[in-house]
Design a protein around this motif. Sequence first.
Motif, PDB file in Angstrom:
ATOM      1  N   HIS A  79       1.035  -1.293  -0.006  1.00 30.88           N
ATOM      2  CA  HIS A  79      -0.046  -0.002  -0.002  1.00 30.88           C
ATOM      3  C   HIS A  79       0.877   1.168   0.113  1.00 30.88           C
ATOM      4  O   HIS A  79       1.838   1.257   0.423  1.00 30.88           O
ATOM      5  CB  HIS A  79      -0.774   0.029   1.221  1.00 30.88           C
ATOM      6  CG  HIS A  79      -2.141  -0.838   1.045  1.00 30.88           C
ATOM      7  ND1 HIS A  79      -2.010  -2.205   1.281  1.00 30.88           N
ATOM      8  CD2 HIS A  79      -3.322  -0.715   0.766  1.00 30.88           C
ATOM      9  CE1 HIS A  79      -3.178  -2.829   1.298  1.00 30.88           C
ATOM     10  NE2 HIS A  79      -4.111  -1.800   0.976  1.00 30.88           N
ATOM     11  N   ALA A  80       0.282   2.511  -0.393  1.00 33.59           N
ATOM     12  CA  ALA A  80       1.003   3.715  -0.360  1.00 33.59           C
ATOM     13  C   ALA A  80       0.044   4.654  -0.209  1.00 33.59           C
ATOM     14  O   ALA A  80      -0.924   4.569  -0.357  1.00 33.59           O
ATOM     15  CB  ALA A  80       1.779   3.717  -1.815  1.00 33.59           C
ATOM     16  N   GLU A  81       0.774   5.637   0.413  1.00 38.80           N
ATOM     17  CA  GLU A  81       0.024   6.860   0.589  1.00 38.80           C
ATOM     18  C   GLU A  81       0.800   7.857  -0.187  1.00 38.80           C
ATOM     19  O   GLU A  81       2.107   8.177   0.147  1.00 38.80           O
ATOM     20  CB  GLU A  81      -0.332   7.336   2.374  1.00 38.80           C
ATOM     21  CG  GLU A  81      -1.235   6.259   2.911  1.00 38.80           C
ATOM     22  CD  GLU A  81      -0.484   5.803   4.101  1.00 38.80           C
ATOM     23  OE1 GLU A  81       0.343   6.618   4.764  1.00 38.80           O
ATOM     24  OE2 GLU A  81      -0.735   4.390   4.642  1.00 38.80           O
ATOM     25  N   LEU A  82       0.137   8.778  -0.756  1.00 40.65           N
ATOM     26  CA  LEU A  82       0.803   9.867  -1.701  1.00 40.65           C
ATOM     27  C   LEU A  82       0.245  11.051  -1.555  1.00 40.65           C
ATOM     28  O   LEU A  82      -1.084  11.153  -1.577  1.00 40.65           O
ATOM     29  CB  LEU A  82       0.838   9.316  -3.074  1.00 40.65           C
ATOM     30  CG  LEU A  82       1.145   7.851  -3.490  1.00 40.65           C
ATOM     31  CD1 LEU A  82       0.570   7.642  -4.793  1.00 40.65           C
ATOM     32  CD2 LEU A  82       2.361   7.615  -3.364  1.00 40.65           C
ATOM     33  N   SER A  83       0.952  12.017  -1.412  1.00 46.18           N
ATOM     34  CA  SER A  83       0.545  13.474  -1.316  1.00 46.18           C
ATOM     35  C   SER A  83       0.692  14.062  -2.690  1.00 46.18           C
ATOM     36  O   SER A  83       1.810  14.283  -3.094  1.00 46.18           O
ATOM     37  CB  SER A  83       1.064  14.413  -0.333  1.00 46.18           C
ATOM     38  OG  SER A  83       0.822  15.715  -0.515  1.00 46.18           O
ATOM     39  N   PHE A  84      -0.411  14.282  -3.556  1.00 48.63           N
ATOM     40  CA  PHE A  84      -0.319  14.541  -5.012  1.00 48.63           C
ATOM     41  C   PHE A  84      -1.146  15.839  -5.116  1.00 48.63           C
ATOM     42  O   PHE A  84      -2.550  15.632  -5.004  1.00 48.63           O
ATOM     43  CB  PHE A  84      -0.632  13.529  -5.868  1.00 48.63           C
ATOM     44  CG  PHE A  84      -0.718  13.821  -7.130  1.00 48.63           C
ATOM     45  CD1 PHE A  84       0.419  14.003  -7.710  1.00 48.63           C
ATOM     46  CD2 PHE A  84      -2.136  13.736  -8.003  1.00 48.63           C
ATOM     47  CE1 PHE A  84       0.362  14.335  -9.218  1.00 48.63           C
ATOM     48  CE2 PHE A  84      -1.955  13.926  -9.256  1.00 48.63           C
ATOM     49  CZ  PHE A  84      -0.712  14.260  -9.920  1.00 48.63           C
ATOM     50  N   GLN A  85      -0.755  16.962  -5.433  1.00 48.83           N
ATOM     51  CA  GLN A  85      -1.398  18.117  -5.848  1.00 48.83           C
ATOM     52  C   GLN A  85      -2.466  18.558  -4.796  1.00 48.83           C
ATOM     53  O   GLN A  85      -3.708  18.837  -5.035  1.00 48.83           O
ATOM     54  CB  GLN A  85      -2.278  17.919  -7.205  1.00 48.83           C
ATOM     55  CG  GLN A  85      -1.426  17.781  -8.490  1.00 48.83           C
ATOM     56  CD  GLN A  85      -2.326  17.802  -9.847  1.00 48.83           C
ATOM     57  OE1 GLN A  85      -3.534  17.546  -9.610  1.00 48.83           O
ATOM     58  NE2 GLN A  85      -1.504  17.692 -10.773  1.00 48.83           N
ATOM     59  N   GLY A  86      -1.806  18.518  -3.518  1.00 49.04           N
ATOM     60  CA  GLY A  86      -2.824  18.589  -2.561  1.00 49.04           C
ATOM     61  C   GLY A  86      -3.789  17.884  -2.165  1.00 49.04           C
ATOM     62  O   GLY A  86      -4.617  17.953  -1.013  1.00 49.04           O
TER      63      GLY A  86
END
Length: 190
Positions: free
Chosen positions: A112-119
């Motif tokens: 799994h991944a958590e990603l901060s992308f464009q807010g």
Amino acid sequence: MDLAAATTTIDLAKHPEATAAVLQGLVDEVAIRNLAALYAMAVDDHDIERVVDCFAADGAFTRAGSTVRGRPDLRAFFVKMMDRYVTTLHTPHSHVIAMSGGDSATGLTTGHAELSFQGTLMMAAYRYDDAYSRVGGRWVFQTRALKFMYVVPFQDMPSAFAGRMRIRWPEVPYAEADFPESLPTWTSYR
């Protein structure tokens, strides 16, 4: 992934001559698992030198149908990805490895991944289909192909998870997930 190759055992009491080979296989599997874990941490740390060093000189990475090959192009690709995401957290889960003998192996890693992308906080479930090579006594990725079960804004998880359109990057049309619906077993189990 060949289930038999990944789950077959040998009775060392009956075959003591195989002990050294079995031990070497276990050592190799631990090294390959370490490679996958170090790769995830290096991506999250934006440690471009370590990420690139995880690949063979002619190694390849495939994502969304596009393949990047060779360390110079891998470097450029991963720098672009690191610029794209503010913060990431990749968490590998299961890792099945099939030793091909000598200096090669294949594997499947889930995570799994958590990603901060464009807010937007994105949640992802992924699989890597890998081929590994031992180069200079060290295991590296020969090929690594990323596939998504989903990549969805966190707040959309309740409505997105049950449908097939689970690739939902902001400001891009939704797309079908890479798996499991595309797997032959998805419909052949009946």
